[in-house]
Write an enzyme that holds these catalytic residues in place. Sequence first.
Site: not given
Ligand code: 8YV
Length: 312
Positions: A152-154, A173-174, A231, A255, A260, A278
């Site tokens: 995706g974008r990242i 990817s999907r 995630r 990360d 968490e 994170h």
């Molecule tokens: C959080 C993230 O937004 O954008 C996301 O989905 O997990 C992180 O960039 C950031 O930690 C602020 O809450």
Amino acid sequence: MKPEILVVDPWHPATLEALDHQFVTNKLWLAADGGALLAACAERVRAIATSPFPRVDASLIDALPKLEIISCFGVGVDAIDLAAAKRRNIAVTNAPNVMNDCVADLTLGLIIAVARRVCEGDRFVRSGRWLTGTMSPTRKVSGKRLGIVGMGRIGKVIARRAAAFDMAIAYHSRGRVAESPFTYFERLVDLAANSDFLVVIVPGGKETRRLINEEVMRALGPDGILVNVARGSVVDEQALVKCLQEGALGGAALDVFENEPKVPEALYAMENVVLQPHVGSATHETRTAMGRLAIDNLLAHFAGKPLLTPVI
Ligand code: 8YV
């Protein structure tokens, strides 16, 4: 009159200041009795400001009869009950794109950190062990095979950076991404079997829950390294610990975690694992840009203008 909003959790401080300036804010995380705060402001609150971490579930949404919009300080909206928002015609916005560079930067940093054992080297020097010995050789990064789960974008920005390290890039990817120059694997397990590093950068949520399971980790293998910047829910954490303990997986850089800020204790003692709290998007520059976008979405809504980055 400034619109009244509910701020669920503490955003980046400068952004919070800006929010206080533009809106009447009710700060849920500061309230000794959250229920009492909600009851007191429910009839006036027109927006929720939240981040990817606290759950914005149907009960919170339904406790606010005047709610019009939910603005998320982050790209991932897996903690927001989108179906509940949709039912009430409540808009949801996120903060995509502005973090692509920083998350990609950290990803390459983690690949290098885990392969070249940067954190271990730092501990080696600080503990004085260098005075009596040398650290054993590590693993090369340049020219290796990088598998990206989620183009995706990242994912695309990570690939661009990895190309500068002469890495052979493939992805799952999907579906196949139009005009992508990289090798596509329809089956994730095949991508893992053909990667030295497997980077996970897909959205969280039900669809991707435990996508990186034991089979995938075993396919990545004893010399393979898993990097998760997406995630915690995407990786089966118990299987990860097991594979690392058995040497079935070579290493990991993480990360994000399932619960968490709780991290499986077994990971603490592993030198082939790099742990981060994170922080993919956590630079001053990116957090400022995320805050600007999250606020601009709210301002656009209240000015009756099109939302900048709507999710629904
Ligand atoms: C959080 C993230 O937004 O954008 C996301 O989905 O997990 C992180 O960039 C950031 O930690 C602020 O809450």
